[in-house]
Design a protein around this motif. Structure first.
Motif, PDB file in Angstrom:
ATOM      1  N   ALA A   1       0.805  -1.223   0.000  1.00 56.93           N
ATOM      2  CA  ALA A   1       0.000   0.000   0.000  1.00 56.93           C
ATOM      3  C   ALA A   1       0.835   1.269   0.000  1.00 56.93           C
ATOM      4  O   ALA A   1       0.395   2.297  -0.506  1.00 56.93           O
ATOM      5  CB  ALA A   1      -0.949   0.001   1.199  1.00 56.93           C
ATOM      6  N   HIS A   2       2.036   1.242   0.625  1.00 58.37           N
ATOM      7  CA  HIS A   2       2.870   2.447   0.743  1.00 58.37           C
ATOM      8  C   HIS A   2       2.038   3.600   1.328  1.00 58.37           C
ATOM      9  O   HIS A   2       1.970   4.697   0.764  1.00 58.37           O
ATOM     10  CB  HIS A   2       3.442   2.858  -0.609  1.00 58.37           C
ATOM     11  N   PHE A   3       1.404   3.330   2.473  1.00 57.77           N
ATOM     12  CA  PHE A   3       0.411   4.268   2.996  1.00 57.77           C
ATOM     13  C   PHE A   3       1.032   5.584   3.450  1.00 57.77           C
ATOM     14  O   PHE A   3       0.448   6.651   3.254  1.00 57.77           O
ATOM     15  CB  PHE A   3      -0.354   3.617   4.155  1.00 57.77           C
ATOM     16  N   ALA A   4       2.198   5.546   4.075  1.00 58.11           N
ATOM     17  CA  ALA A   4       2.842   6.789   4.515  1.00 58.11           C
ATOM     18  C   ALA A   4       3.167   7.690   3.329  1.00 58.11           C
ATOM     19  O   ALA A   4       2.934   8.899   3.372  1.00 58.11           O
ATOM     20  CB  ALA A   4       4.109   6.463   5.310  1.00 58.11           C
ATOM     21  N   LYS A   5       3.694   7.109   2.268  1.00 58.60           N
ATOM     22  CA  LYS A   5       3.991   7.887   1.068  1.00 58.60           C
ATOM     23  C   LYS A   5       2.714   8.411   0.434  1.00 58.60           C
ATOM     24  O   LYS A   5       2.677   9.520  -0.112  1.00 58.60           O
ATOM     25  CB  LYS A   5       4.768   7.026   0.077  1.00 58.60           C
ATOM     26  N   ALA A   6       1.643   7.617   0.504  1.00 51.86           N
ATOM     27  CA  ALA A   6       0.364   8.050  -0.056  1.00 51.86           C
ATOM     28  C   ALA A   6      -0.182   9.262   0.692  1.00 51.86           C
ATOM     29  O   ALA A   6      -0.749  10.174   0.079  1.00 51.86           O
ATOM     30  CB  ALA A   6      -0.638   6.895  -0.011  1.00 51.86           C
ATOM     31  N   LEU A   7      -0.029   9.292   2.013  1.00 52.39           N
ATOM     32  CA  LEU A   7      -0.472  10.450   2.789  1.00 52.39           C
ATOM     33  C   LEU A   7       0.267  11.711   2.377  1.00 52.39           C
ATOM     34  O   LEU A   7      -0.333  12.781   2.205  1.00 52.39           O
ATOM     35  CB  LEU A   7      -0.276  10.191   4.282  1.00 52.39           C
ATOM     36  N   VAL A   8       1.580  11.596   2.204  1.00 50.21           N
ATOM     37  CA  VAL A   8       2.373  12.755   1.793  1.00 50.21           C
ATOM     38  C   VAL A   8       1.966  13.211   0.391  1.00 50.21           C
ATOM     39  O   VAL A   8       1.801  14.417   0.142  1.00 50.21           O
ATOM     40  CB  VAL A   8       3.870  12.412   1.850  1.00 50.21           C
ATOM     41  N   ASN A   9       1.797  12.266  -0.532  1.00 46.85           N
ATOM     42  CA  ASN A   9       1.403  12.629  -1.898  1.00 46.85           C
ATOM     43  C   ASN A   9       0.042  13.320  -1.928  1.00 46.85           C
ATOM     44  O   ASN A   9      -0.135  14.331  -2.619  1.00 46.85           O
ATOM     45  CB  ASN A   9       1.369  11.382  -2.778  1.00 46.85           C
ATOM     46  N   SER A  10      -0.908  12.796  -1.180  1.00 51.08           N
ATOM     47  CA  SER A  10      -2.244  13.403  -1.173  1.00 51.08           C
ATOM     48  C   SER A  10      -2.215  14.780  -0.523  1.00 51.08           C
ATOM     49  O   SER A  10      -2.919  15.695  -0.973  1.00 51.08           O
ATOM     50  CB  SER A  10      -3.229  12.498  -0.420  1.00 51.08           C
ATOM     51  N   ALA A  11      -1.414  14.942   0.528  1.00 52.58           N
ATOM     52  CA  ALA A  11      -1.320  16.253   1.180  1.00 52.58           C
ATOM     53  C   ALA A  11      -0.722  17.285   0.227  1.00 52.58           C
ATOM     54  O   ALA A  11      -1.222  18.418   0.118  1.00 52.58           O
ATOM     55  CB  ALA A  11      -0.485  16.146   2.449  1.00 52.58           C
ATOM     56  N   ILE A  12       0.341  16.911  -0.479  1.00 54.07           N
ATOM     57  CA  ILE A  12       0.962  17.845  -1.419  1.00 54.07           C
ATOM     58  C   ILE A  12       0.005  18.178  -2.559  1.00 54.07           C
ATOM     59  O   ILE A  12      -0.199  19.355  -2.902  1.00 54.07           O
ATOM     60  CB  ILE A  12       2.269  17.248  -1.965  1.00 54.07           C
ATOM     61  N   ALA A  13      -0.588  17.153  -3.157  1.00 53.98           N
ATOM     62  CA  ALA A  13      -1.482  17.386  -4.294  1.00 53.98           C
ATOM     63  C   ALA A  13      -2.700  18.210  -3.895  1.00 53.98           C
ATOM     64  O   ALA A  13      -3.082  19.151  -4.598  1.00 53.98           O
ATOM     65  CB  ALA A  13      -1.920  16.049  -4.891  1.00 53.98           C
ATOM     66  N   SER A  14      -3.311  17.890  -2.766  1.00 49.06           N
ATOM     67  CA  SER A  14      -4.517  18.603  -2.343  1.00 49.06           C
ATOM     68  C   SER A  14      -4.219  20.056  -2.012  1.00 49.06           C
ATOM     69  O   SER A  14      -4.985  20.955  -2.387  1.00 49.06           O
ATOM     70  CB  SER A  14      -5.133  17.898  -1.129  1.00 49.06           C
ATOM     71  N   ALA A  15      -3.115  20.306  -1.319  1.00 44.34           N
ATOM     72  CA  ALA A  15      -2.766  21.680  -0.952  1.00 44.34           C
ATOM     73  C   ALA A  15      -2.433  22.516  -2.183  1.00 44.34           C
ATOM     74  O   ALA A  15      -2.911  23.651  -2.328  1.00 44.34           O
ATOM     75  CB  ALA A  15      -1.590  21.684   0.017  1.00 44.34           C
ATOM     76  N   VAL A  16      -1.634  21.966  -3.096  1.00 45.61           N
ATOM     77  CA  VAL A  16      -1.252  22.717  -4.298  1.00 45.61           C
ATOM     78  C   VAL A  16      -2.459  22.991  -5.174  1.00 45.61           C
ATOM     79  O   VAL A  16      -2.651  24.116  -5.665  1.00 45.61           O
ATOM     80  CB  VAL A  16      -0.162  21.951  -5.075  1.00 45.61           C
ATOM     81  N   VAL A  17      -3.296  21.995  -5.385  1.00 49.26           N
ATOM     82  CA  VAL A  17      -4.484  22.173  -6.229  1.00 49.26           C
ATOM     83  C   VAL A  17      -5.445  23.176  -5.602  1.00 49.26           C
ATOM     84  O   VAL A  17      -6.019  24.022  -6.300  1.00 49.26           O
ATOM     85  CB  VAL A  17      -5.168  20.817  -6.469  1.00 49.26           C
ATOM     86  N   ALA A  18      -5.636  23.111  -4.287  1.00 49.64           N
ATOM     87  CA  ALA A  18      -6.549  24.038  -3.624  1.00 49.64           C
ATOM     88  C   ALA A  18      -6.062  25.480  -3.743  1.00 49.64           C
ATOM     89  O   ALA A  18      -6.822  26.389  -4.091  1.00 49.64           O
ATOM     90  CB  ALA A  18      -6.731  23.648  -2.157  1.00 49.64           C
TER      91      ALA A  18
END
Length: 291
Positions: free
Chosen positions: A81-98
């Motif tokens: 799952a690579h869950f820790a990396k997924a959290l970081v990726n989603s945080a970066i993508a969501s913040a930048v897009v917002a």
């Protein structure tokens, strides 16, 4: 005449008081709605603190267990799952897009609402028309563009196509046309301010209530996006929702692991709403009073 006016005033006050008085049935309905909405989330948390034995139990458990730490350890140790990396990726993508959506949508909304230029209505019609096209119809051509740019499997493939949305532009245009007086812009021009200076110093502060709501909705939408990250990313570099899907096995579903991941993935959204919710509501009320 004075007596008549006084009676009308007392009647209006009494009617307003009756309007704001809630009956016991109203409280019962509201409490029932809250319990009905919150119970699935609470049950998800309960299962995340237990083992798989309670998933099909009848009646379901209502008290949290003692296995949350073990389940979270198994979640972050999962090599698929690579869950820790997924959290970081989603945080970066969501913040930048917002942030990008708020900036560009506010800029375009200000232009469509307050600036006069040739083709303004036609361009606005095109932007509104993009809202009528389902996202699923654009996945194949957008994926071909990502392949041509060699962005497949990279985080920018999730960020760049959604830096601005038609809904955001239309929303900010509608708000700017009502919340920003033309006299305020004319006064700024008389003082010698440029167009971008007017936008940054005059218009953008006035758009803060709508910008806050748009930022929150965009962050939540990007965080919960599944179809496009599943199409363009790979299992070694996922987002949160893609990572949760990777927890499924072909022969066995570890529901406690999936629910633990869902609980952890919900925490950032809850924190964002708690931190910025009061500011958003306060901004909306401030904008309503000004309007």
């Amino acid at each position: 005449m004075k007596t008549f006016v006084a009676r009308r005033t007392r009647a209006a006050v009494a009617g307003s008081a009756r309007l704001w008085q809630a009956s016991p049935l109203t409280y019962v309905v509201l409490i029932f709605a809250i319990v009905l909405s919150a119970f699935p989330l609470y049950w998800m948390f309960v299962v995340a603190t237990r083992t798989n034995d309670v998933v099909g139990a009848v009646p379901p458990p209502f008290i949290a267990g003692q296995h949350l730490g073990d389940n979270m350890r198994r979640l972050f140790d999962n090599e698929q799952a690579h869950f820790a990396k997924a959290l970081v990726n989603s945080a970066i993508a969501s913040a930048v897009v917002a942030l990008s959506t708020v900036f560009f949508a506010s800029l375009a909304g200000f232009a469509f609402a307050k600036l006069r230029f040739r083709g303004r209505n036609a361009l606005l019609l095109v932007i509104v028309a993009t809202m009528m096209v389902p996202v699923q119809m654009g996945i194949i051509p957008l994926y071909m563009v990502m392949v041509h740019l060699h962005w497949t499997g990279k985080l920018q493939a999730v960020i760049v196509p959604f830096l601005v949305t038609g809904f955001g532009v239309f929303m900010m245009r509608q708000y700017a046309s009502q919340a920003v007086p033309d006299e305020l812009i004319e006064a700024a021009r008389v003082d010698g301010a440029s167009t971008f200076r007017i936008f940054w110093s005059v218009v953008l502060p006035a758009l803060r209530p709508a910008a806050s709501v748009l930022a929150l909705f965009t962050f939540m939408q990007t965080w919960n996006e599944f179809i496009w990250p599943r199409a363009v990313l790979n299992p070694d570099n996922p987002t949160v929702q893609y990572s949760l899907a990777l927890l499924n096995s072909a022969y066995f579903n570890d529901y406690t692991l999936m629910f633990t991941g869902t609980v952890v993935a919900t925490i950032p959204l809850f924190v964002v709403f708690v931190v910025f919710g009061r500011q958003i509501i306060g901004g909306i009320m401030e904008g309503a009073v000004k309007a």
